[in-house]
Design an enzyme around this catalytic site. Structure first.
Site, PDB file in Angstrom:
ATOM      1  CE  LYS A  38      -1.829   1.451   4.072  1.00 39.68           C
ATOM      2  NZ  LYS A  38      -1.438   2.832   4.373  1.00 39.68           N
ATOM      3  CG  ASN A  39       2.248   2.835   3.512  1.00 40.70           C
ATOM      4  OD1 ASN A  39       1.113   3.211   3.206  1.00 40.70           O
ATOM      5  ND2 ASN A  39       2.625   2.634   4.760  1.00 40.70           N
ATOM      6  CB  CYS A  43      -4.379  10.838  12.067  1.00 44.18           C
ATOM      7  SG  CYS A  43      -3.366   9.417  12.180  1.00 44.18           S
ATOM      8  NE  ARG A  81       0.781  10.438  10.443  1.00 41.47           N
ATOM      9  CZ  ARG A  81       0.256   9.393   9.827  1.00 41.47           C
ATOM     10  NH1 ARG A  81      -0.805   8.806  10.301  1.00 41.47           N
ATOM     11  NH2 ARG A  81       0.785   8.931   8.711  1.00 41.47           N
ATOM     12  N   PRO A  82       2.186  16.296  11.381  1.00 39.00           N
ATOM     13  CG  PRO A  82       4.109  17.133  12.414  1.00 39.00           C
ATOM     14  CD  PRO A  82       3.091  16.051  12.511  1.00 39.00           C
ATOM     15  CB  VAL A  83       2.595  18.260   5.981  1.00 44.83           C
ATOM     16  CG1 VAL A  83       1.839  16.944   5.939  1.00 44.83           C
ATOM     17  CG2 VAL A  83       1.622  19.418   6.149  1.00 44.83           C
ATOM     18  CG  ASP A  92       3.251   1.394   9.571  1.00 41.82           C
ATOM     19  OD1 ASP A  92       2.862   2.197  10.437  1.00 41.82           O
ATOM     20  OD2 ASP A  92       3.454   1.721   8.387  1.00 41.82           O
ATOM     21  NE  ARG A 126      -7.027   3.904   5.830  1.00 42.05           N
ATOM     22  CZ  ARG A 126      -6.069   4.340   6.641  1.00 42.05           C
ATOM     23  NH1 ARG A 126      -6.272   4.345   7.933  1.00 42.05           N
ATOM     24  NH2 ARG A 126      -4.956   4.785   6.175  1.00 42.05           N
TER      25      ARG A 126
HETATM   26  N1  EPU Z   1       6.847  14.498  10.903  1.00 43.63           N
HETATM   27  C1  EPU Z   1       7.011  15.837  11.170  1.00 43.63           C
HETATM   28  N2  EPU Z   1       6.925  16.725  10.135  1.00 43.63           N
HETATM   29  C2  EPU Z   1       6.649  16.352   8.860  1.00 43.63           C
HETATM   30  C3  EPU Z   1       6.481  14.979   8.586  1.00 43.63           C
HETATM   31  C4  EPU Z   1       6.576  14.075   9.628  1.00 43.63           C
HETATM   32  O1  EPU Z   1       7.236  16.229  12.313  1.00 43.63           O
HETATM   33  O2  EPU Z   1       6.586  17.208   7.986  1.00 43.63           O
HETATM   34  C5  EPU Z   1       6.986  13.502  11.991  1.00 43.63           C
HETATM   35  C6  EPU Z   1       5.699  12.746  12.281  1.00 43.63           C
HETATM   36  O3  EPU Z   1       4.896  13.437  13.192  1.00 43.63           O
HETATM   37  C7  EPU Z   1       6.227  11.436  12.839  1.00 43.63           C
HETATM   38  C8  EPU Z   1       7.534  11.227  12.094  1.00 43.63           C
HETATM   39  O4  EPU Z   1       7.873  12.497  11.546  1.00 43.63           O
HETATM   40  O5  EPU Z   1       6.518  11.572  14.209  1.00 43.63           O
HETATM   41  C9  EPU Z   1       7.504  10.213  10.976  1.00 43.63           C
HETATM   42  O6  EPU Z   1       6.388  10.447  10.145  1.00 43.63           O
HETATM   43  P1  EPU Z   1       6.419  10.162   8.581  1.00 43.63           P
HETATM   44  O7  EPU Z   1       6.289  11.454   7.871  1.00 43.63           O
HETATM   45  O8  EPU Z   1       7.561   9.284   8.238  1.00 43.63           O
HETATM   46  O9  EPU Z   1       5.084   9.356   8.371  1.00 43.63           O
HETATM   47  P2  EPU Z   1       4.225   9.407   7.075  1.00 43.63           P
HETATM   48  O10 EPU Z   1       5.089   9.582   5.900  1.00 43.63           O
HETATM   49  O11 EPU Z   1       3.086  10.326   7.266  1.00 43.63           O
HETATM   50  C10 EPU Z   1       4.364   6.847   6.515  1.00 43.63           C
HETATM   51  C11 EPU Z   1       3.400   5.726   6.350  1.00 43.63           C
HETATM   52  C12 EPU Z   1       2.811   5.363   7.703  1.00 43.63           C
HETATM   53  C13 EPU Z   1       3.933   4.959   8.639  1.00 43.63           C
HETATM   54  C14 EPU Z   1       4.961   6.092   8.722  1.00 43.63           C
HETATM   55  C15 EPU Z   1       6.191   5.760   9.545  1.00 43.63           C
HETATM   56  C16 EPU Z   1       2.600   6.135   4.103  1.00 43.63           C
HETATM   57  C17 EPU Z   1       1.471   6.512   3.210  1.00 43.63           C
HETATM   58  N3  EPU Z   1       2.351   6.140   5.415  1.00 43.63           N
HETATM   59  O12 EPU Z   1       3.618   7.930   7.049  1.00 43.63           O
HETATM   60  O13 EPU Z   1       1.940   4.267   7.515  1.00 43.63           O
HETATM   61  O14 EPU Z   1       3.443   4.687   9.911  1.00 43.63           O
HETATM   62  O15 EPU Z   1       5.409   6.456   7.404  1.00 43.63           O
HETATM   63  O16 EPU Z   1       6.889   4.717   8.962  1.00 43.63           O
HETATM   64  O17 EPU Z   1       3.683   5.811   3.631  1.00 43.63           O
HETATM   65  C18 EPU Z   1      -0.241   3.373   7.463  1.00 43.63           C
HETATM   66  O18 EPU Z   1       0.151   2.639   6.559  1.00 43.63           O
HETATM   67  O19 EPU Z   1      -1.412   3.342   7.891  1.00 43.63           O
HETATM   68  C19 EPU Z   1       0.662   4.299   8.057  1.00 43.63           C
HETATM   69  C20 EPU Z   1       0.284   5.093   9.052  1.00 43.63           C
END
Ligand code: EPU
Length: 417
Positions: free
Chosen positions: A22-23, A117, A122-124, A305, A397
């Site tokens: 999925k990811n 969530c 989940r900041p970006v 995960d 999902r």
């Molecule tokens: N973070 C920030 N700022 C950002 C982005 C992330 O502070 O701009 C922090 C997050 O709060 C978290 C950490 O960085 O503490 C890691 O988050 P990451 O961005 O790596 O997570 P993600 O990319 O949103 C993906 C997977 C998740 C999985 C995480 C960690 C996808 C679509 N989702 O999420 O999978 O848990 O990496 O490996 O690739 C799922 O499959 O349901 C799922 C949640």
């Protein structure tokens, strides 16, 4: 609303085929926005999130044609409206993955901010900061990110923390930027490398994906490509943990063993015998598991995960395991449900202390997210008597044909209204 009823206490026996990840599928589908030519994908899992992503892309004018057997062809001849509305982003956070490609292709994007969530904040900010360093102007208005850029330019970006979708966003944006982009402290997850393989097939110039430094040389345009989505390592690890907990012997075909080192090490520590071939993994377990604590970390560390699934394994183990969650702050929700089945878990901040009890007892429980659902399914397979899991839509999902696959492995599992 659908529930899952499991009659526990049976070992798992037989063979299952691992689905596409999925990811990896979600970012790769977004890569279709980078070209007017068709992107022909294979091994795409049939999942709710993939369906949601297809709807999001279609709404922007992307043509999507599903074939049988995981084939999906996407073509973004023109991009009508570069918008990801709140209604879709709120149901699937990965929708933010359209931001980078839209900006690179159209010079503008309007993407809803994902918000919180169940598993934590989940900041970006890293996605935004990186795109700004590449010359984008991004304002946040009424819950939306409004991004514009005449043409993105290459930049050296040191990411403050390891983020998977953040790395993917910037890597996709950089493929069409003017000049060279270097991403430092990039995520090393195999899904990032799979996306890079697909982008390279489309004509992108990328070096180092899978390491913490990725170098992308922008090109003027990308073309179409064919790409098969990599196997799902989280699904693989879930079936392995399920068999280690319930006992039995399984053979997983179509797997990518090299992406599961940390998980397999813990399974061996728990007492499982594992044999690995090129794309198969066999696991045999004929005793009560031993406790195997761990700490979640970005790849190649132990995946967050899989944390909840391995917590369930530890609930019935001999000994006490300490599990530390370092990625998300609210990922111990299943612990509270597992306690209802008789598990002895104490939460202390980011650590869970799991004292193995000999057995679990079936009960009604509620799933809170994808991995929580998987951990409760494993608990149901192990528990004495009947377990009913509510809010099972989370499983749709992320786990393709879970019920069918587990039934074929001898589990007594059914969906009830
Ligand atoms: N973070 C920030 N700022 C950002 C982005 C992330 O502070 O701009 C922090 C997050 O709060 C978290 C950490 O960085 O503490 C890691 O988050 P990451 O961005 O790596 O997570 P993600 O990319 O949103 C993906 C997977 C998740 C999985 C995480 C960690 C996808 C679509 N989702 O999420 O999978 O848990 O990496 O490996 O690739 C799922 O499959 O349901 C799922 C949640």
């Amino acid at each position: 609303m659908d529930k899952l009823r499991i009659a526990g206490g049976r070992p798992l026996q037989g063979e299952a085929r691992v689905s596409g990840a999925k990811n990896a599928a979600l970012p790769i589908m977004c890569a279709a926005l980078l070209t007017a030519k068709p992107l022909v994908l294979a091994n795409v899992p049939r999942l709710m999130d993939v369906h949601t992503m297809t709807r999001l892309l279609e709404q922007m004018g992307v043509r999507a044609a599903e074939g049988g057997n995981g084939a999906l062809e996407l073509q973004a001849g023109t991009v009508g409206s570069p918008v990801a509305p709140y209604e879709l982003v709120k149901t699937m956070r990965a929708s933010v993955l359209v931001l980078g490609p839209l900006l690179a292709r159209c010079g503008q994007a309007r993407v809803s901010l994902p918000g919180g969530c169940a598993i934590g904040a989940r900041p970006v900010d890293q996605h935004v900061k990186g795109l700004q360093a590449m010359g984008a102007t991004i304002t946040i208005e009424h819950g939306y990110m409004n991004a514009t850029a005449e043409r993105l330019r290459g930049a050296r970006i040191v990411m403050d923390l390891v983020t998977v979708t953040g790395t993917e966003t910037l890597m996709m944006a950089a493929t069409l930027a003017d000049g060279v982009t270097v991403l430092e402290n990039a995520a090393r997850e195999p899904e990032v490398a799979d996306l890079a393989r697909c982008l390279a097939a489309m004509g992108a110039k990328i070096e180092g994906a899978g390491s913490d430094t990725i170098r992308i040389t922008g090109v003027a345009s990308l073309g179409g490509a064919r790409h098969a989505i990599m196997p799902d390592r989280i699904e693989t690890g879930t079936y392995l943990a399920a068999t280690a907990a319930a006992g039995g012997r399984i053979r997983l075909r179509g797997a990518m063993p090299g992406t599961l080192d940390a998980a397999m090490e813990k399974l061996r520590e728990a007492g499982a015998r594992i044999a690995v071939a090129e794309d198969t993994i066999e696991l045999e377990m004929d005793a009560r598991p031993r406790a195997a604590g761990f700490r979640t970390a970005p790849f190649p560390g132990f995946a967050t995960d899989m944390q909840a699934q391995f917590m369930t394994l530890n609930t019935i183990a001999e000994g006490t395991a300490v599990i530390t969650e370092t990625i998300f702050e609210n990922r111990f929700l299943p612990a509270l449900e597992l306690q209802r089945l008789g598990a002895a878990i104490t939460l202390q901040g980011s650590a869970a202390i799991v004292k193995g009890v000999g057995r679990l007892q079936g009960a009604r429980v509620m799933a809170t997210d994808l991995c929580a659902s998987a951990s409760l399914v494993i608990a149901g397979l192990v528990a004495e008597g009947e377990t009913v899991i509510e809010r099972i839509y989370h499983l749709d999902r992320g786990y393709e044909a879970l019920q069918q696959k587990l039934s074929a492995l001898g589990a007594r599992i059914e969906r009830i209204a």
